[in-house]
Design a protein around this motif. Structure first.
Motif, PDB file in Angstrom:
ATOM      1  N   ASN A 284       0.936  -1.191   0.142  1.00  0.00           N
ATOM      2  CA  ASN A 284       0.003   0.201  -0.012  1.00  0.00           C
ATOM      3  C   ASN A 284       0.622   1.398   0.261  1.00  0.00           C
ATOM      4  OD1 ASN A 284      -2.641   1.533   0.303  1.00  0.00           O
ATOM      5  ND2 ASN A 284      -2.201   1.803   2.226  1.00  0.00           N
ATOM      6  N   ARG A 285       2.288   0.798   0.674  1.00  0.00           N
ATOM      7  CA  ARG A 285       3.014   2.397   1.117  1.00  0.00           C
ATOM      8  C   ARG A 285       2.847   2.618  -0.838  1.00  0.00           C
ATOM      9  NH1 ARG A 285       5.283   1.869   6.576  1.00  0.00           N
ATOM     10  NH2 ARG A 285       3.504   0.933   8.032  1.00  0.00           N
ATOM     11  N   ASN A 290       3.756   6.107  -5.204  1.00  0.00           N
ATOM     12  CA  ASN A 290       4.367   6.315  -6.745  1.00  0.00           C
ATOM     13  C   ASN A 290       2.612   6.857  -7.284  1.00  0.00           C
ATOM     14  OD1 ASN A 290       5.965   4.207  -8.573  1.00  0.00           O
ATOM     15  ND2 ASN A 290       5.403   3.068  -6.472  1.00  0.00           N
ATOM     16  N   PHE A 291       1.590   6.861  -7.250  1.00  0.00           N
ATOM     17  CA  PHE A 291       0.852   7.605  -7.280  1.00  0.00           C
ATOM     18  C   PHE A 291       0.779   9.022  -7.040  1.00  0.00           C
ATOM     19  CE2 PHE A 291      -2.351   4.201  -7.287  1.00  0.00           C
ATOM     20  CZ  PHE A 291      -2.692   4.437  -9.054  1.00  0.00           C
ATOM     21  N   LEU A 293       3.937  10.666  -7.043  1.00  0.00           N
ATOM     22  CA  LEU A 293       4.885  10.634  -7.525  1.00  0.00           C
ATOM     23  C   LEU A 293       4.452  10.793  -9.083  1.00  0.00           C
ATOM     24  CD1 LEU A 293       8.177   8.230  -7.344  1.00  0.00           C
ATOM     25  CD2 LEU A 293       8.481  10.417  -6.862  1.00  0.00           C
ATOM     26  N   LEU A 294       3.312   9.975  -9.101  1.00  0.00           N
ATOM     27  CA  LEU A 294       2.750  10.456 -10.615  1.00  0.00           C
ATOM     28  C   LEU A 294       2.472  11.478 -11.105  1.00  0.00           C
ATOM     29  CD1 LEU A 294       0.822   6.611 -11.281  1.00  0.00           C
ATOM     30  CD2 LEU A 294       2.331   8.066 -12.937  1.00  0.00           C
ATOM     31  N   SER A 295       1.518  12.368  -9.692  1.00  0.00           N
ATOM     32  CA  SER A 295       1.301  13.543  -9.865  1.00  0.00           C
ATOM     33  C   SER A 295       1.844  14.539 -10.464  1.00  0.00           C
ATOM     34  CB  SER A 295       0.468  13.671  -8.076  1.00  0.00           C
ATOM     35  OG  SER A 295      -0.428  15.170  -7.979  1.00  0.00           O
ATOM     36  N   LEU A 296       3.259  14.156  -9.563  1.00  0.00           N
ATOM     37  CA  LEU A 296       4.294  15.395  -9.995  1.00  0.00           C
ATOM     38  C   LEU A 296       4.849  15.497 -10.811  1.00  0.00           C
ATOM     39  CD1 LEU A 296       5.979  17.233  -8.821  1.00  0.00           C
ATOM     40  CD2 LEU A 296       7.811  15.266  -7.983  1.00  0.00           C
ATOM     41  N   PHE A 297       5.224  14.193 -11.449  1.00  0.00           N
ATOM     42  CA  PHE A 297       5.870  13.661 -13.046  1.00  0.00           C
ATOM     43  C   PHE A 297       4.467  14.420 -14.586  1.00  0.00           C
ATOM     44  CE2 PHE A 297       7.802   9.761 -11.582  1.00  0.00           C
ATOM     45  CZ  PHE A 297       9.296  10.084 -11.195  1.00  0.00           C
ATOM     46  N   LEU A 298       3.291  14.707 -13.862  1.00  0.00           N
ATOM     47  CA  LEU A 298       2.290  15.486 -14.719  1.00  0.00           C
ATOM     48  C   LEU A 298       2.449  16.440 -14.832  1.00  0.00           C
ATOM     49  CD1 LEU A 298      -0.898  12.594 -14.120  1.00  0.00           C
ATOM     50  CD2 LEU A 298       0.455  12.724 -16.311  1.00  0.00           C
ATOM     51  N   LEU A 299       3.042  17.447 -13.694  1.00  0.00           N
ATOM     52  CA  LEU A 299       3.314  18.333 -13.355  1.00  0.00           C
ATOM     53  C   LEU A 299       4.664  19.542 -14.433  1.00  0.00           C
ATOM     54  CD1 LEU A 299       1.521  19.787 -10.134  1.00  0.00           C
ATOM     55  CD2 LEU A 299       0.509  20.110 -12.104  1.00  0.00           C
ATOM     56  N   VAL A 300       5.272  18.248 -14.112  1.00  0.00           N
ATOM     57  CA  VAL A 300       6.912  18.496 -14.080  1.00  0.00           C
ATOM     58  C   VAL A 300       6.332  18.671 -15.968  1.00  0.00           C
ATOM     59  CG1 VAL A 300       8.738  17.776 -14.474  1.00  0.00           C
ATOM     60  CG2 VAL A 300       7.811  18.017 -12.647  1.00  0.00           C
ATOM     61  N   ILE A 301       6.189  17.699 -16.552  1.00  0.00           N
ATOM     62  CA  ILE A 301       5.787  17.761 -18.264  1.00  0.00           C
ATOM     63  C   ILE A 301       6.264  18.752 -18.996  1.00  0.00           C
ATOM     64  CG2 ILE A 301       3.713  17.149 -18.135  1.00  0.00           C
ATOM     65  CD1 ILE A 301       4.554  14.817 -20.144  1.00  0.00           C
ATOM     66  N   MET A 302       5.032  19.517 -18.158  1.00  0.00           N
ATOM     67  CA  MET A 302       5.039  21.087 -18.881  1.00  0.00           C
ATOM     68  C   MET A 302       6.587  21.842 -19.392  1.00  0.00           C
ATOM     69  SD  MET A 302       0.876  21.572 -17.255  1.00  0.00           S
ATOM     70  CE  MET A 302       1.449  21.664 -15.831  1.00  0.00           C
ATOM     71  N   ILE A 323       5.358   0.382 -11.600  1.00  0.00           N
ATOM     72  CA  ILE A 323       5.098  -0.495 -10.748  1.00  0.00           C
ATOM     73  C   ILE A 323       4.025  -0.892  -9.593  1.00  0.00           C
ATOM     74  CG2 ILE A 323       5.970   0.022  -7.961  1.00  0.00           C
ATOM     75  CD1 ILE A 323       8.586   1.753  -9.377  1.00  0.00           C
ATOM     76  N   VAL A 324       3.575   0.291  -9.898  1.00  0.00           N
ATOM     77  CA  VAL A 324       1.860   0.162  -9.650  1.00  0.00           C
ATOM     78  C   VAL A 324       1.097  -1.319  -9.566  1.00  0.00           C
ATOM     79  CG1 VAL A 324      -0.160   1.570  -9.561  1.00  0.00           C
ATOM     80  CG2 VAL A 324       1.550   2.304  -8.584  1.00  0.00           C
ATOM     81  N   LEU A 325       1.449  -1.759 -11.082  1.00  0.00           N
ATOM     82  CA  LEU A 325       0.316  -2.871 -11.931  1.00  0.00           C
ATOM     83  C   LEU A 325       0.173  -3.856 -11.414  1.00  0.00           C
ATOM     84  CD1 LEU A 325       0.174  -1.971 -15.689  1.00  0.00           C
ATOM     85  CD2 LEU A 325      -1.989  -0.903 -13.772  1.00  0.00           C
ATOM     86  N   PRO A 326       2.172  -4.408 -11.265  1.00  0.00           N
ATOM     87  CA  PRO A 326       1.692  -5.579 -10.568  1.00  0.00           C
ATOM     88  C   PRO A 326       1.436  -5.667  -9.105  1.00  0.00           C
ATOM     89  CG  PRO A 326       3.765  -5.140 -12.068  1.00  0.00           C
ATOM     90  CD  PRO A 326       3.473  -4.275 -11.685  1.00  0.00           C
ATOM     91  N   CYS A 327       1.793  -4.585  -8.291  1.00  0.00           N
ATOM     92  CA  CYS A 327       0.526  -4.684  -6.829  1.00  0.00           C
ATOM     93  C   CYS A 327      -0.830  -4.369  -6.960  1.00  0.00           C
ATOM     94  CB  CYS A 327       1.299  -3.102  -6.288  1.00  0.00           C
ATOM     95  SG  CYS A 327       3.229  -2.397  -6.135  1.00  0.00           S
ATOM     96  N   MET A 328      -1.038  -3.949  -8.089  1.00  0.00           N
ATOM     97  CA  MET A 328      -2.387  -3.862  -7.744  1.00  0.00           C
ATOM     98  C   MET A 328      -2.969  -5.533  -8.703  1.00  0.00           C
ATOM     99  SD  MET A 328      -3.134  -1.219  -7.209  1.00  0.00           S
ATOM    100  CE  MET A 328      -5.322  -2.495  -7.058  1.00  0.00           C
ATOM    101  N   ASN A 329      -2.272  -6.140  -9.337  1.00  0.00           N
ATOM    102  CA  ASN A 329      -2.809  -7.393  -9.326  1.00  0.00           C
ATOM    103  C   ASN A 329      -2.731  -8.426  -8.393  1.00  0.00           C
ATOM    104  OD1 ASN A 329      -2.876  -6.786 -12.003  1.00  0.00           O
ATOM    105  ND2 ASN A 329      -0.768  -7.489 -12.851  1.00  0.00           N
ATOM    106  N   ALA A 330      -1.920  -7.792  -7.287  1.00  0.00           N
ATOM    107  CA  ALA A 330      -1.530  -8.836  -6.280  1.00  0.00           C
ATOM    108  C   ALA A 330      -2.709  -8.867  -5.360  1.00  0.00           C
ATOM    109  CB  ALA A 330      -0.380  -8.984  -5.604  1.00  0.00           C
TER     110      ALA A 330
END
Length: 422
Positions: A284-285, A290-291, A293-302, A323-330
């Motif tokens: 969960n951590r 990673n979410f 980080l995704l929030s940050l990357f989506l701002l930095v790309i601009m 990284i997120v998707l294998p965790c979600m599968n589990a």
């Protein structure tokens, strides 16, 4: 010999993810040729892709019930058969090139979409039935790695086949499905997945109880998986358009450039699968970080509009998603008991289809309205998802308090010493 048989079984199960990805990704490079040769409109050409996802998304929940009611292995075998037949129908309609060729292709694609519903989503349930502990986590992560690898190579395969004749692509599906059908039939043991055969009414009642008991947990898990694929395919669509309109790259070169971020996705999924067993208590951590980080990357790309900056940030985004998707599968496969697992994993596959379908549509809309708004809203969605994961994927911490939040940020907890009685 037993170990070799198990390895072939794992290969067969994880290959369902590759077959699933082939359904759309392999056709992307040849859509302009299909549209030109069959004199289709842009909407008709896009329907060849979208009808596959729509048919899959609608069918998956019903396939999930059948896999819980009957043998998961038999459902997958029937789905592979239907998937291959759909490819033959579309390929034959393409070769004939009559006035009904488009309708024939669409009919074949609908069959393929229905068949796809019984591949990887049901295979996830089989993994949970056959394996446990770190082995289960590794196989699930290997499925996601195979899925990611398919996203990398399938457009290149499609582009190479199109150098000869585009309609040959449809005949790849029956060939691939036939090989996997044989492997699955002889090497995948389905005995562990057999469970009590519930009648439909009792099954629906049971599922209603499962969904009610785990509603926030499952909804948060589903939204996490859908959001990742929404972002991935939306950003790939955006990047492909930018490559062609702003940097004037075309066709095969677009596929080569975009393969780099997808390689990051593949490597991240593979590495996560190898280590996730050691960090199962911190899944969960890992998701929350990673979410964020995704929030940050989506701002930095601009911050910069250069090609290499865009590719670099998209690679970072792909890594976090990998990284997120294998965790979600589990999380999904272990969220409920075995008798409802087929439905729950199938529904997860359905929302993944929805994320894939909506990503390009939403990003395409905001590209015409405001690019900055698109990235800011996407960043906000990731931030909200991180909050949802914190509150609703913490099964051990049902009562979230301020002290829980403080403890969460401490990886190493110092156990409290009990007072000794003299």
């Amino acid at each position: 010999m037993r170990r070799e048989s198990e390895n072939i079984s794992i290969f067969s199960i994880t290959s369902t993810s590759f077959i699933l990805v082939l359904g759309n990704s392999m056709l992307i490079p040849v859509l302009p040729e299909i549209r030109h040769d069959l004199h289709l409109t842009q909407v008709q050409a896009s329907l060849i892709l979208s009808i596959f996802s729509i048919a899959g998304a609608v069918t998956i929940p019903f396939i999930g019930y059948l896999s819980d009611r009957f043998s998961r292995k038999h459902i997958i075998l029937a789905s592979l058969l239907l998937y291959g037949i759909g490819g033959l129908v579309s390929g034959t309609a393409s070769i004939l090139q009559t006035s009904f060729s488009f309708e024939g292709i669409i009919f074949g694609r609908v069959l393929q979409g229905i068949g796809s519903a019984g591949t990887a989503p049901i295979a996830m349930a089989i993994v949970a039935d056959l394996f446990s502990g770190s082995k289960q986590l590794k196989v699930l992560s290997l499925m996601e790695t195979t899925n990611s690898m398919g996203k990398v190579v399938s457009p290149l395969i499609g582009a190479l086949i199109a150098l000869f004749m585009w309609y040959y692509i449809f005949f790849v599906f029956p060939l691939a499905c036939s090989i996997l059908f044989i492997l699955f039939y002889f090497y995948v043991n389905d005995e562990a997945s057999s469970s009590e055969k519930l009648v439909f009414k009792k099954y629906v009642s049971h599922l209603a109880g499962v969904m009610k008991e785990n509603k926030f947990y499952l909804l948060t898990s589903y939204s996490a998986g859908a959001l990742c694929l929404f972002l991935l395919f939306g950003i790939l669509f955006y990047s492909s358009d930018r490559l062609e309109s702003q940097f004037e790259t075309h066709g095969f070169m677009n596929g080569v450039i975009l393969s780099f971020p997808l390689l990051f996705l593949t490597v991240a999924s593979f590495l996560t699968g190898n280590v996730i067993g050691k960090f199962s208590n911190y899944i969960n951590r890992i998701l929350i970080v990673n979410f964020l980080l995704l929030s940050l990357f989506l701002l930095v790309i601009m911050l910069n509009e250069s090609l290499w900056w865009t590719i670099l940030i998209i690679s970072f985004i792909s890594t976090s998603i990998g990284i997120v998707l294998p965790c979600m599968n589990a999380i999904i496969t272990n969220s409920v008991r075995k008798e409802a697992r087929g439905f729950v994993t199938a529904l997860y596959g359905s929302v993944r289809f929805v994320g894939i379908a909506l990503g390009p549509i939403a990003f395409g809309y905001f590209m015409e309205v405001s690019i900055s708004t698109k990235f800011m809203l996407s960043s906000l969605l990731c931030l909200i998802q991180a909050v949802l994961c914190f509150f609703y994927l913490n099964k051990k911490d049902k009562n979230i308090s301020f002290q829980t939040i403080i403890n969460w940020f401490s990886i190493f907890h110092i156990p409290s010493r009990k007072k000794q009685r003299g």
